[in-house]
Design a protein around this motif. Structure first.
Motif, PDB file in Angstrom:
ATOM      1  N   ALA A  23       0.827  -1.224   0.000  1.00 43.44           N
ATOM      2  CA  ALA A  23       0.000   0.000   0.000  1.00 43.44           C
ATOM      3  C   ALA A  23       0.850   1.258   0.000  1.00 43.44           C
ATOM      4  CB  ALA A  23      -0.934   0.002   1.215  1.00 43.44           C
ATOM      5  N   GLY A  24       2.066   1.152   0.559  1.00 39.77           N
ATOM      6  CA  GLY A  24       2.890   2.351   0.657  1.00 39.77           C
ATOM      7  C   GLY A  24       3.958   2.444  -0.404  1.00 39.77           C
ATOM      8  N   THR A  27       2.096   3.447  -4.673  1.00 37.08           N
ATOM      9  CA  THR A  27       1.250   4.629  -4.458  1.00 37.08           C
ATOM     10  C   THR A  27       2.122   5.877  -4.366  1.00 37.08           C
ATOM     11  OG1 THR A  27       1.373   4.051  -2.122  1.00 37.08           O
ATOM     12  CG2 THR A  27      -0.679   3.529  -3.264  1.00 37.08           C
ATOM     13  N   ARG A  75     -15.652  -1.950  -2.731  1.00 41.51           N
ATOM     14  CA  ARG A  75     -16.349  -2.255  -1.485  1.00 41.51           C
ATOM     15  C   ARG A  75     -17.369  -3.355  -1.751  1.00 41.51           C
ATOM     16  NH1 ARG A  75     -12.921   0.652  -0.097  1.00 41.51           N
ATOM     17  NH2 ARG A  75     -12.957   2.450   1.292  1.00 41.51           N
ATOM     18  N   GLY A 127      -8.527   8.449  -0.207  1.00 43.82           N
ATOM     19  CA  GLY A 127      -9.752   7.762   0.201  1.00 43.82           C
ATOM     20  C   GLY A 127     -10.551   8.598   1.186  1.00 43.82           C
ATOM     21  N   HIS A 131     -11.849   3.440   6.085  1.00 36.96           N
ATOM     22  CA  HIS A 131     -10.773   2.788   5.344  1.00 36.96           C
ATOM     23  C   HIS A 131      -9.935   3.776   4.542  1.00 36.96           C
ATOM     24  CE1 HIS A 131     -11.577  -1.233   6.586  1.00 36.96           C
ATOM     25  NE2 HIS A 131     -12.867  -1.071   6.326  1.00 36.96           N
ATOM     26  N   CYS A 133      -6.711   6.208   3.822  1.00 43.31           N
ATOM     27  CA  CYS A 133      -5.294   5.789   3.837  1.00 43.31           C
ATOM     28  C   CYS A 133      -4.658   5.917   5.226  1.00 43.31           C
ATOM     29  CB  CYS A 133      -4.518   6.646   2.840  1.00 43.31           C
ATOM     30  SG  CYS A 133      -2.774   6.185   2.789  1.00 43.31           S
ATOM     31  N   ALA A 139       2.794   9.609   3.520  1.00 43.63           N
ATOM     32  CA  ALA A 139       2.802   9.864   2.071  1.00 43.63           C
ATOM     33  C   ALA A 139       2.885  11.364   1.790  1.00 43.63           C
ATOM     34  CB  ALA A 139       1.547   9.271   1.443  1.00 43.63           C
TER      35      ALA A 139
HETATM   36  C1  HEM Z   1       1.054   8.836  -2.145  1.00 45.16           C
HETATM   37  C2  HEM Z   1       0.928   7.716  -1.503  1.00 45.16           C
HETATM   38  C3  HEM Z   1      -0.379   7.069  -1.136  1.00 45.16           C
HETATM   39  C4  HEM Z   1      -1.607   7.200  -1.713  1.00 45.16           C
HETATM   40  C5  HEM Z   1      -2.008   8.066  -2.914  1.00 45.16           C
HETATM   41  C6  HEM Z   1      -2.507   6.336  -0.973  1.00 45.16           C
HETATM   42  C7  HEM Z   1      -3.853   6.229  -1.222  1.00 45.16           C
HETATM   43  C8  HEM Z   1      -4.719   5.409  -0.518  1.00 45.16           C
HETATM   44  C9  HEM Z   1      -6.141   5.316  -0.735  1.00 45.16           C
HETATM   45  C10 HEM Z   1      -6.937   6.100  -1.776  1.00 45.16           C
HETATM   46  C11 HEM Z   1      -6.628   4.423   0.141  1.00 45.16           C
HETATM   47  C12 HEM Z   1      -8.110   4.009   0.307  1.00 45.16           C
HETATM   48  C13 HEM Z   1      -8.411   2.771  -0.486  1.00 45.16           C
HETATM   49  C14 HEM Z   1      -9.874   2.378  -0.348  1.00 45.16           C
HETATM   50  O1  HEM Z   1     -10.735   3.242  -0.194  1.00 45.16           O
HETATM   51  O2  HEM Z   1     -10.155   1.175  -0.395  1.00 45.16           O
HETATM   52  C15 HEM Z   1      -5.517   3.925   0.918  1.00 45.16           C
HETATM   53  C16 HEM Z   1      -5.613   2.972   1.894  1.00 45.16           C
HETATM   54  C17 HEM Z   1      -4.548   2.528   2.642  1.00 45.16           C
HETATM   55  N1  HEM Z   1      -3.260   3.010   2.607  1.00 45.16           N
HETATM   56 FE1  HEM Z   1      -2.547   4.414   1.375  1.00 45.16          FE
HETATM   57  N2  HEM Z   1      -1.799   5.705   0.011  1.00 45.16           N
HETATM   58  C18 HEM Z   1      -0.498   6.126  -0.054  1.00 45.16           C
HETATM   59  C19 HEM Z   1       0.549   5.767   0.778  1.00 45.16           C
HETATM   60  C20 HEM Z   1       0.451   4.883   1.812  1.00 45.16           C
HETATM   61  C21 HEM Z   1       1.522   4.543   2.728  1.00 45.16           C
HETATM   62  C22 HEM Z   1       2.922   5.178   2.690  1.00 45.16           C
HETATM   63  C23 HEM Z   1       1.029   3.587   3.554  1.00 45.16           C
HETATM   64  C24 HEM Z   1       1.675   2.868   4.691  1.00 45.16           C
HETATM   65  C25 HEM Z   1       2.866   3.108   5.170  1.00 45.16           C
HETATM   66  C26 HEM Z   1      -0.352   3.355   3.193  1.00 45.16           C
HETATM   67  C27 HEM Z   1      -1.179   2.460   3.812  1.00 45.16           C
HETATM   68  C28 HEM Z   1      -2.508   2.303   3.522  1.00 45.16           C
HETATM   69  C29 HEM Z   1      -3.357   1.323   4.184  1.00 45.16           C
HETATM   70  C30 HEM Z   1      -2.943   0.336   5.284  1.00 45.16           C
HETATM   71  C31 HEM Z   1      -4.634   1.472   3.638  1.00 45.16           C
HETATM   72  C32 HEM Z   1      -5.904   0.668   3.974  1.00 45.16           C
HETATM   73  C33 HEM Z   1      -6.668   1.331   5.080  1.00 45.16           C
HETATM   74  C34 HEM Z   1      -7.919   0.518   5.398  1.00 45.16           C
HETATM   75  O3  HEM Z   1      -8.417  -0.222   4.541  1.00 45.16           O
HETATM   76  O4  HEM Z   1      -8.425   0.656   6.514  1.00 45.16           O
HETATM   77  N3  HEM Z   1      -0.670   4.171   2.142  1.00 45.16           N
HETATM   78  N4  HEM Z   1      -4.367   4.560   0.500  1.00 45.16           N
END
Ligand code: HEM
Length: 190
Positions: A23-24, A27, A75, A127, A131, A133, A139
């Motif tokens: 995820a990280g 992205t 979803r 998001g 759920h 991010c 980020a």
């Molecule tokens: C520019 C970088 C990033 C973008 C654009 C981004 C974007 C997103 C988005 C849009 C979601 C929601 C997905 C959904 O609605 O199903 C999400 C979820 C998530 N992101 Fe990121 N993300 C980024 C970086 C990161 C980083 C660096 C991490 C961890 C170190 C991370 C961990 C997560 C996790 C664990 C979720 C799931 C949360 C959940 O389902 O409860 N993301 N991200």
């Protein structure tokens, strides 16, 4: 599935760790690649951000709205629900088009224009809801730090006209953007 008592099985814990790693990763790299792209398309921004470093934050929010990484999320409905007059049964798979919502003219005036002075509140680049991010603060920090370094060190960024952007393919638009992008940069002197 989560156990009722809230304790993860070993398999769930391993999957969660793998998920956070993935995820990280692309992205962030894709959003940073898009930062290069937008700085090339708006040549005045490097100097503007150099002159007022707080604008790096505005730049990154507009970047996440206008050219975010996560184009689509999914979803499954837990109960029957009606959205905009359409009734979805319990258990329906729903594809949420974050990228399209980020260009909704009902929410953002002139949505196809990249404008770091606009209000980006409520964009879906990271998001929304429970759920949204988990890594958004990291980020944002990474992308702002990169933008500041580019502004401090460079006078211009241009895309190589002979080598078009090669886009990520084959992942159903979940994370989408440049897989390979060739840029030319001019360093500041002094
Ligand atoms: C520019 C970088 C990033 C973008 C654009 C981004 C974007 C997103 C988005 C849009 C979601 C929601 C997905 C959904 O609605 O199903 C999400 C979820 C998530 N992101 Fe990121 N993300 C980024 C970086 C990161 C980083 C660096 C991490 C961890 C170190 C991370 C961990 C997560 C996790 C664990 C979720 C799931 C949360 C959940 O389902 O409860 N993301 N991200």
């Amino acid at each position: 599935m989560w156990k009722d008592e809230g304790i993860l099985t070993e398999r769930e814990a391993v999957e969660l760790c793998s998920f956070v790693f993935i995820a990280g990763h692309d992205t962030t790299t894709i959003l940073i690649a898009n930062a290069f792209r937008m700085l090339s398309e708006h040549p005045g921004l490097l100097a503007r951000i150099r002159g007022n470093e707080e604008d790096a934050g505005r730049f990154v929010e507009e970047l996440a709205r206008y050219r975010g990484t996560v184009q689509r999320a999914s979803r499954i409905t837990t109960e029957e629900v009606t959205v905009s007059g359409v009734t979805l049964p319990k258990g329906a798979v729903v594809r949420l088009l974050n990228a399209a919502a980020n260009r909704d003219p009902g929410k953002f005036a002139d949505p196809d224009t990249f404008d770091i002075d606009r209000t980006t509140d409520g964009h879906f680049g990271f998001g929304a809801g429970v759920h949204s991010c988990a890594g958004a603060p990291l980020a944002r920090m990474e992308t702002i730090a990169t933008t500041l370094q580019l502004a401090r060190k460079l006078t211009s960024i241009t895309l190589d006209p002979d080598r078009p952007i090669d886009y990520v393919r084959g992942n159903n638009l979940t994370n989408s953007g440049p897989a390979r992008m060739y840029v030319r940069v001019e360093a500041r002197h002094g």
